[in-house]
Design a protein around this motif. Structure first.
Motif, short mmCIF file in Angstrom:
data_model
loop_
_atom_site.label_atom_id
_atom_site.label_comp_id
_atom_site.label_asym_id
_atom_site.label_seq_id
_atom_site.Cartn_x
_atom_site.Cartn_y
_atom_site.Cartn_z
N VAL A 9 0.83 -1.51 0.29
CA VAL A 9 -0.05 -0.15 -0.25
C VAL A 9 0.93 1.38 0.57
N PRO A 10 0.10 2.00 -1.01
CA PRO A 10 2.09 3.17 -1.55
C PRO A 10 1.25 4.57 0.04
N LEU A 11 1.46 3.65 1.07
CA LEU A 11 1.56 5.15 2.64
C LEU A 11 3.09 4.82 2.85
N ASN A 12 3.43 6.00 4.26
CA ASN A 12 4.46 5.44 4.24
C ASN A 12 4.96 6.65 6.12
N THR A 13 5.00 6.00 7.07
CA THR A 13 4.47 6.45 8.31
C THR A 13 4.59 7.99 8.29
N GLY A 14 5.31 9.07 7.78
CA GLY A 14 4.44 9.87 7.72
C GLY A 14 2.92 9.80 7.38
N ASP A 15 2.89 9.27 6.58
CA ASP A 15 1.65 9.24 6.42
C ASP A 15 0.31 9.03 7.90
N TYR A 16 0.32 7.77 8.68
CA TYR A 16 0.14 7.08 9.36
C TYR A 16 0.36 8.17 10.73
N LEU A 17 1.20 9.04 11.32
CA LEU A 17 1.11 9.60 11.61
C LEU A 17 0.11 10.89 11.70
N ARG A 18 0.43 11.75 10.17
CA ARG A 18 -0.45 12.86 9.97
C ARG A 18 -1.90 12.74 9.96
N PHE A 19 -1.97 11.34 10.00
CA PHE A 19 -3.84 10.63 9.98
C PHE A 19 -4.25 10.38 11.35
N LEU A 20 -3.08 10.05 12.47
CA LEU A 20 -3.32 9.77 13.23
C LEU A 20 -3.61 11.11 14.18
N ASP A 21 -2.77 12.36 13.60
CA ASP A 21 -2.93 13.66 14.62
C ASP A 21 -4.49 13.79 14.11
N PHE A 22 -4.65 13.73 12.55
CA PHE A 22 -5.99 14.22 12.02
C PHE A 22 -7.23 13.74 12.85
N MET A 23 -6.67 12.59 13.34
CA MET A 23 -7.93 11.64 13.79
C MET A 23 -8.35 12.01 15.43
N LYS A 24 -7.07 12.37 16.27
CA LYS A 24 -6.97 12.70 17.53
C LYS A 24 -7.71 14.43 17.54
N ASN A 25 -7.78 14.33 16.64
CA ASN A 25 -8.87 16.09 16.38
C ASN A 25 -9.97 15.49 16.36
N HIS A 26 -10.58 15.07 15.64
CA HIS A 26 -11.93 14.28 15.18
C HIS A 26 -12.66 13.47 15.47
N GLY A 27 -12.25 12.94 16.41
CA GLY A 27 -13.42 12.11 17.83
C GLY A 27 -13.07 10.98 17.52
N LEU A 28 -11.61 10.23 17.88
CA LEU A 28 -10.99 8.86 17.70
C LEU A 28 -11.43 8.46 19.55
N SER A 29 -12.10 7.94 19.10
CA SER A 29 -12.57 7.35 20.60
C SER A 29 -11.58 6.04 21.30
N LEU A 30 -11.67 5.83 22.74
CA LEU A 30 -10.69 5.08 23.23
C LEU A 30 -11.10 3.50 22.25
N ASP A 31 -12.50 3.83 22.07
CA ASP A 31 -12.73 2.07 22.20
C ASP A 31 -12.56 1.61 20.23
N THR A 32 -12.03 3.14 19.89
CA THR A 32 -11.48 2.39 17.92
C THR A 32 -10.23 2.40 18.31
N ILE A 33 -9.12 3.33 19.48
CA ILE A 33 -7.52 2.68 19.50
C ILE A 33 -7.88 1.12 19.80
#
Length: 461
Positions: free
Chosen positions: A151-175
């Protein structure tokens, strides 16, 4: 117009009325059971047969109230061709806020009052918000390449996505679910396919975040994971019905894959019901459903082959003109060229690809756009050679393609689920089948907005 009323349309793609009934009777879907017992229950009829029985056709009908015979949107990623307005455009024009989360094959007015995020196979329609674009692009790559080892994604892509989700509703259940999923894969070396339900959880977190943020009067939530499980694992759920039997190893991993999908969706139903208030109507729609597929049993079952890299395929075929290639579902993809002449030449070069003098590509060209995929659905020998007609150029087939591991065993069926849970929670079962064209005018009626003149169905309320 009552300014407090709202509608949430749950678009759980291709769930089956018969399987829902079976799993509820077995006591395995408590939240579906509650929703059923508090809803007006209908069966919808897609009113189409193959090749027009496809979710990217039926969802356009649901959203517009117009049948395929009129809207003529035939392919996935062609929703932009819809000439009539969709529900959200009409509601937005009436001053109502909307939140469209993942709906399939859509178009929308740029002045939309609210947020819109198209399905993840969309390349011509993008979110109407820059902040949603990061989420959309990340998940799009995961969805379009889910069968590919790379899959054409790197570590930076994952970190940016997690940072986005942290500010847009990421729940403890999902984590917690993400951690458990990764541990399960690490320990067993299996169950990667369950990641699709993790994506559903992330999307719910995102939906809930924006729902609380803007309080939309109309919202949608589309997911496809269980539809995918049904296509791939129906054979494992009911092996006695199939000529080709799954192995013991396959059964250990996939026997309950479809039930697992329904149970994960059941958890989402519970979360959605917790969002509701006494002015919210829930609508569960599946647009169509599925049934076991026996068509390819005599040839070993339906197997799908997909290019490892689409650029490698076109390069081998001798396509030199500029293009943009984007994968769609399973083995299919779009290739868009700068002009029709380039597309016509590329189409002929792709048609010339063959194995043992047998054409392998199934193509459909429309102007400068080619839509297609590998058209051979039986198992291909590992030593197969891909060559070009009337040419000495050749290469091992599996240098260019890979075969998707699972054998497809579910196919579409025109019946669909439609449950309407009004604030009164009154339960009734309606006999007969109703047209998908009735869903759009029903939603407008629930929100006290007049039915559009172009809509062909009749409101059910």
């Amino acid at each position: 117009m009552n300014s407090d009323k709202s509608v949430i349309l749950l678009e759980f793609n291709e769930l089956c009325p018969s399987l829902i009934e079976r799993f509820i009777q077995e006591g395995k879907l408590p939240n579906f059971q509650r929703l059923y017992e508090e809803s007006e229950v209908y069966i919808t009829d897609a009113e189409e047969e193959p090749p027009y029985l496809e979710p990217w056709i039926q969802w356009v009908t649901v959203h517009s109230g117009v049948p395929y015979s009129e809207h003529q949107v035939f392919l996935l990623d062609e929703g932009y061709k819809l000439k009539s307005k969709s529900i959200w455009d009409i509601l937005s024009d009436a001053g109502l806020k909307v939140w469209i989360c993942g709906s399939m094959n859509i178009s929308y007015n740029p002045s939309l009052n609210g947020y819109i995020m198209p399905d993840f196979w969309s390349t011509k329609i993008t979110p109407n918000s820059e902040e949603l674009l990061l989420y959309f692009r990340f998940v799009q790559k995961q969805v379009q390449e889910h069968t590919n080892d790379s899959v054409p994604l790197n570590t930076g892509d994952y970190l940016r996505f997690l940072d986005f989700m942290k500010n847009h509703g990421l729940s403890l259940d999902t984590i917690s679910a993400i951690i458990q999923q990764l541990i399960r894969e690490k320990i067993t070396g299996k169950y990667r396919w369950q990641r699709a339900t993790i994506a559903d959880k992330l999307q719910f977190d995102l939906f809930r975040s924006y729902y609380h943020k803007i309080r939309p009067r109309f919202s949608t939530f589309f997911i496809n994971s269980t539809a995918h499980f049904q296509h791939m694992y129906w054979r494992n759920m009911e092996p006695d019905k199939f000529q080709i039997k799954p192995s013991v190893k396959e059964q250990i991993e996939y026997e309950n894959a479809i039930l697992y999908g329904y149970q994960e969706m059941d958890k989402l139903i519970g979360k959605f019901l917790n969002l509701s208030d006494d002015k919210t109507t829930f609508i569960l729609s599946t647009a169509l459903s599925q049934q076991p597929c026996f068509t390819y049993e005599e040839t070993g079952g339906k197997r799908l082959c997909r290019p490892r890299k689409f650029e490698s395929l076109l390069d081998f075929a001798g396509v030199k003109s500029n293009y943009i290639c984007s994968p769609v579902m399973a083995e299919e993809f779009h290739v868009r060229f700068e002009n029709e002449q380039d597309a016509t030449e590329a189409e002929q070069k792709l048609i010339n690809l063959q194995i043992n003098q047998r054409q392998i590509m199934r193509l459909r060209r429309n102007g400068n756009d080619i839509f297609g995929g590998c058209g051979i659905f039986e198992e291909i020998p590992q030593n197969a050679i891909l060559n070009i007609a009337n040419s000495k150029k050749s290469i091992p087939f599996f240098d260019i393609f890979y075969q998707i591991e699972d054998i497809k065993s579910g196919m579409h069926h025109p019946d669909g689920i439609l449950w309407i849970r009004k604030p009164s929670c009154k339960h009734s079962i309606h006999e007969g089948k109703i047209s998908l064209c009735s869903i759009a005018p029903t939603i407008l009626e629930l929100l006290e907005i007049p039915k559009a003149d172009f809509m062909k169905g009749t409101a059910l309320v």
